[in-house]
Structure formats: structure tokens, C-alpha cells
Design a protein around this motif. Sequence first.
Motif, PDB file in Angstrom:
ATOM      1  N   SER A 114      48.972  33.189  45.445  1.00 58.21           N
ATOM      2  CA  SER A 114      48.333  34.478  45.700  1.00 58.21           C
ATOM      3  C   SER A 114      47.268  34.705  44.627  1.00 58.21           C
ATOM      4  CB  SER A 114      49.394  35.578  45.727  1.00 58.21           C
ATOM      5  OG  SER A 114      48.811  36.819  46.032  1.00 58.21           O
ATOM      6  N   GLU A 115      47.402  35.747  43.822  1.00 59.42           N
ATOM      7  CA  GLU A 115      46.393  36.029  42.814  1.00 59.42           C
ATOM      8  C   GLU A 115      46.423  34.998  41.671  1.00 59.42           C
ATOM      9  OE1 GLU A 115      44.137  38.061  43.473  1.00 59.42           O
ATOM     10  OE2 GLU A 115      44.775  40.121  43.781  1.00 59.42           O
TER      11      GLU A 115
ATOM     12  N   LEU B 255      38.427  44.258  48.914  1.00 61.02           N
ATOM     13  CA  LEU B 255      37.622  43.100  49.297  1.00 61.02           C
ATOM     14  C   LEU B 255      36.493  43.506  50.241  1.00 61.02           C
ATOM     15  CD1 LEU B 255      40.461  40.446  49.787  1.00 61.02           C
ATOM     16  CD2 LEU B 255      38.936  40.735  47.833  1.00 61.02           C
TER      17      LEU B 255
ATOM     18  N   PRO C 195      45.039  36.630  49.172  1.00 59.74           N
ATOM     19  CA  PRO C 195      45.233  37.924  48.509  1.00 59.74           C
ATOM     20  C   PRO C 195      46.299  38.745  49.235  1.00 59.74           C
ATOM     21  CG  PRO C 195      43.184  37.918  49.768  1.00 59.74           C
ATOM     22  CD  PRO C 195      43.745  36.534  49.856  1.00 59.74           C
TER      23      PRO C 195
ATOM     24  N   ASP D 151      42.470  31.330  43.097  1.00 61.06           N
ATOM     25  CA  ASP D 151      43.160  32.332  43.921  1.00 61.06           C
ATOM     26  C   ASP D 151      43.660  31.724  45.222  1.00 61.06           C
ATOM     27  OD1 ASP D 151      42.814  34.396  42.204  1.00 61.06           O
ATOM     28  OD2 ASP D 151      41.108  35.289  43.244  1.00 61.06           O
TER      29      ASP D 151
ATOM     30  N   LYS E 126      45.032  44.409  49.272  1.00 63.28           N
ATOM     31  CA  LYS E 126      43.762  44.250  48.557  1.00 63.28           C
ATOM     32  C   LYS E 126      42.576  44.312  49.521  1.00 63.28           C
ATOM     33  CE  LYS E 126      41.770  41.451  44.822  1.00 63.28           C
ATOM     34  NZ  LYS E 126      41.851  40.206  44.067  1.00 63.28           N
TER      35      LYS E 126
ATOM     36  N   ASP F  91      43.004  47.053  41.958  1.00 63.84           N
ATOM     37  CA  ASP F  91      42.348  46.403  43.106  1.00 63.84           C
ATOM     38  C   ASP F  91      43.099  46.704  44.398  1.00 63.84           C
ATOM     39  OD1 ASP F  91      40.415  45.301  41.576  1.00 63.84           O
ATOM     40  OD2 ASP F  91      41.298  43.295  41.471  1.00 63.84           O
ATOM     41  N   TYR F  92      44.313  47.231  44.280  1.00 63.48           N
ATOM     42  CA  TYR F  92      45.170  47.381  45.457  1.00 63.48           C
ATOM     43  C   TYR F  92      45.260  48.816  45.961  1.00 63.48           C
ATOM     44  CZ  TYR F  92      46.441  43.011  43.235  1.00 63.48           C
ATOM     45  OH  TYR F  92      46.381  41.796  42.638  1.00 63.48           O
TER      46      TYR F  92
END
Lengths: 333, 247
Positions: free
Chosen positions: A152-153, A92, A84, A81, A88, A235-236
Motif C-alpha cells: 500500500s503506502e 488523489l 492506495p 507505493d 485516499k 491525505d485521507y
Amino acid sequence: MGVALRDIIADCKETLDLDALKGVAAIDAHNALYQFLSIIRQPDGTPLMNAEGQVTSHLTGILFRTANFVEKGIKPVYIFDGTPPTFKQETLDQRREVRTRAGNAWKEALAVGDIAEAYKQASASARVDAYVIETAQELLGLLGIPWVQAPSEGEAQAAHMAGKGSVQFAVSQDYDSLLFGSPVLVRNLTVSGRRRVRGRTITVSPERIVLANLLDYLGVSREELIEIALLTGTDYHPGVRGVGAKTALKLVRNGEFESTVAEKLPDFDPASIREFFLAPPVTDDYNLSWSAPDTDGVVAMLSGRFDFSPERVEGALEKLSVKAKQQTLDQWF
Amino acid sequence: MLKATIDAEIFRESIDAIAALVTECRLHTEEDMLVTRAVDTANVAMVSLELKSTAFDAYSATAGELGLDIAKMKNILGMMGRGDALTLNLLDEERKLELAFKGYKYSITLLDASTIRKDPSPPTIELPGKAVISGSALNNAIKAAAVISDKIALGIDPDAMTFYMEAEGDTDHIKLALGEDELVALNPVGARSLFSLDYLKDMGKVMAKADEVEVNLGVDHPVKFAFDIADGNGRVEYLLAPRIEAD
């Protein structure tokens, strides 16, 4: 974590043997490391450590899983990763809180001698930190296994590489890879055949999901699959309370995505997250080349610094087809 | 671009020679031949192969590179018989290779060549000792040694004028020495190196079909085996790194 699409994906999962999978696999490194750290523990939850108290569970996982993969004809590349996306942050923060709470609960369980509870809480407290990532990358380098730093991801990068044909499939436990457009997702690959789930040990087999077949089966486009995920929660963004995958599928099929969002989530603008799934930051700057393991280097690292038994390390290296006393051609080129 | 027709048996011979060491390779198409050079994943052995256009019934190609799944090719070619005409047609845009024989038409997806290990550069090794021996005799010696051990020493004794193979098991020992009468040729320079039979067994199966195999040896150096395929219209070379002799 990830996205809760399990309910509508169940019929499109194909269970298979490790032997049936060949080719280049892009492995979601954080996902794999997290699994190693949470699963490879002693019964009371204490992770594997060297004499100095440095955690080694992730190194055990990488060494033996990689050896297994290579033996079965799978060429792994680990995707790490990067930064992020800003949206996100909430997830986190929540995860950090859960870990901290689990860490405390683990100590409490140990204090009262509840071993099962200790293991459960210890697993939940596993953390992929800078030390874990650095040592993982160092070991991969010595094993001759390539790794890629995603901008990023990691799942987005893996999906991009699978789409380009650089790798044959993406490996992660999370379904997000499908939203990012990975043509093929394989789950349950980085865990061993037997796994503890909520205290019970069960046998898990790798399962493959082909995006085209899934979309075909559900009768939706990838954009619509993303809409389903937005409603159930990613996740967002937590999504709409009380809407699961099945309801979301119905809503999206009926063309009620926009109206549902407008009604239930008036403050939510799905555009940026949708755009992130469709066109995430990825890089074409990677070099996938596998080389022979640096046998001496691996032994020096794992046995020298991390107290692994040399026999176990050599056993794993042999699976990578390096026999003791066998010279390589390098010195003659 | 590649469009060619060849006796399936000859093509299978070539693929088998590569498959002894690797499961995938970069195959280069040139105007007058197909060429590949690949090392195994552990960097212990290398195969080089040339198949000239004269080995084909029809051959037309431009310079190019394709990523070939050798294991898959081997399985497909296993279905064909001697004398079957095999047509190869490279569909550049689709990254596919079409194999047509006896009414079957396989369309094989090529591998992304950039994910396959780069061709090693040709090594520069001095191997002064040389023996030329029939492929079947060489393969038999390898099989005989494998019965008692997992490694074999290959050497040349210049005093006795022999090429010899010697294997040591935990309790057993085997030696085969071949004099000039039993060899096609011998360059009597002292040489001896130890090799893993795991690799040699796979190479031996391929070499067994060759009338003559040229064996080049040094002292604690790699061994090179070179032999013709496709009735002299192609050539294969194997290079194998030695094992360290004693503990």
C-alpha cells in the motif's frame, strides 16, 4: 500534501550534515521522484528530455543523488507505493486536478512569456506516471540499488522496515512516516543543498526527527499524534476546518478528540483511518542486497537511450567507486 | 554466543585488515575461530580473515553470525593501547556486542546481518606465479609507485628470475625488480597483471606489518596476498581484480 504537523514539530528537528548520516535509508520513491520531476527543470519549466521528448529529470535525480549517497556512506533502498487505500481517492482526484490546471497555466504563462510563472506552474504539473516508475526501477536495478514494492503506502512500508531495524531511517518530505511509526524520519535528503521554494532559491540541510523524542516533547502517545493529524487533516480526510496543529495538540492533550470529532465532523468515523496508520498493509517479503553497478548497462541505458553525456554518467559511476577499465571479481567466482 | 578476551592490539590488527576494504561485514563465530569474508561495494576486492581461538587469552563461542560496523569498531579500537586486555561479550537478545577494556564498557549495536552483502563463495582461481616478500618492502614499492601513477603492474619474469613492480605515469616511469636474494621465495612462472593503487595503498598499510606476504599472480588475473596476523594464530587473504592493461 502529507500532514501539516510542521508547527508542533519545529522544536524537535535536528539539522545535520549529509556526512553525519550513515546506514541504510528507506527512501519514499514517489516522494523522491516527484521532487526530481518538479525541481530538475529548465528555467522556463521544460523538464529534461531526450531527443524523442521522453522526460529524463527523474533519471538524472536518481543517478546523481544515489552516487552522492553511496559516496557519503548511505545505502539507499527505494520504496514504491502500491495500491492506495480507498479513502485516499479524494486527495488523489484533487491532486490530478491541480496538475491539469497547472499544466494549462504553464502553457498560458509560456505564451505570454512569463518565465517565472511558467517554471512555477510546470513544477506543479509534475506527474509520477507508469513510464517514470518503470524507468526509475530499471535504472535502480542497473545501479545495483535494491527497491521494494509496498503493498500500500510506501511510507508505511518504510516505517515498518525502520521499526524492524532493516533500515536505520525513513526518508520523505512528508511527516506521515512518523504517524506510521518510523522511529527516525529524515527530510531534505533527496533534494540537493539548494532548492527553489516559491520562486526563491534557498539552501536546505537534512533534518532528522526522532519519533520517541517528539512524542516525549509533546507529551503525547503515537495514537494521540495520529489523533492530532486526524484533526488537522491527512491525505485521507481533510480534518476539521480551521484547526491547525497547535489547536489540535491542545484538544488532544485535554482529551477532547472524540467530542471535537462528534461536534464538528458528525459524519466522520476516524476508526478506519486511525487503524490504517497504526497497522497499515506492509510486507516482510523483501531482499535488501546491494550489488556493484552494471557499468555498461547504465551507460547503454542513459547515454544510449536517454542522451545523457557519457562523461557525466561515468563521473557519477566513479562515485559509486567503479573506475573505468577496472574489472570486478564477478568473473572469477 | 561469544565471550572472549584478547590483547587489544591483536584485535585491532584484525579489524584494520578488514577495514582496508569494507565498512561493514558479517563476522562468523565458530567454536575454534572467528571468520569473515567480504567484498567491497564495487566488487573489486575481497578480504578473508581467520582468527583462531589460540590468538585469544580466553575464548568460548558457538556457531553464529553478527553484522559488524567495521568503521565504528576501528574508531573504538583506536583508543586502546598495546597490552590492554579487551573483553568481547555478545549479548544475543539485544543484538549488541559489549567491548570492555580498562574500565571502559562500550555496548555496540550490531547491524542486521541480512542487510549486509552475503559472503562471497571462495573463488577458484589458478594463480601459478608466486613470490614471498617482506610486507614492508611490498608497502614501500606501492607507495613509491603511487607517487607517479594510480596503477601498478605486478609481475614475475621467469628468465630474469625476478618479481617486479612497474608503474607508468603520464610522463614518468618506475620499476623495481627483486631477485631471489631479496625475496623469501619465488616460483618463476611468467605472470603480469595491472592493479589500481587506490586499493593497494589501503592493503599495503596493513601488509606492512607482516614479516612475509605471499603474492600469487597470473596473466591478467587477480592478485592474491596472504599473510599471518596475531603471531601466526590468524591469517588474512586479499584478492584484487585487475585493471585492463591498455586502451
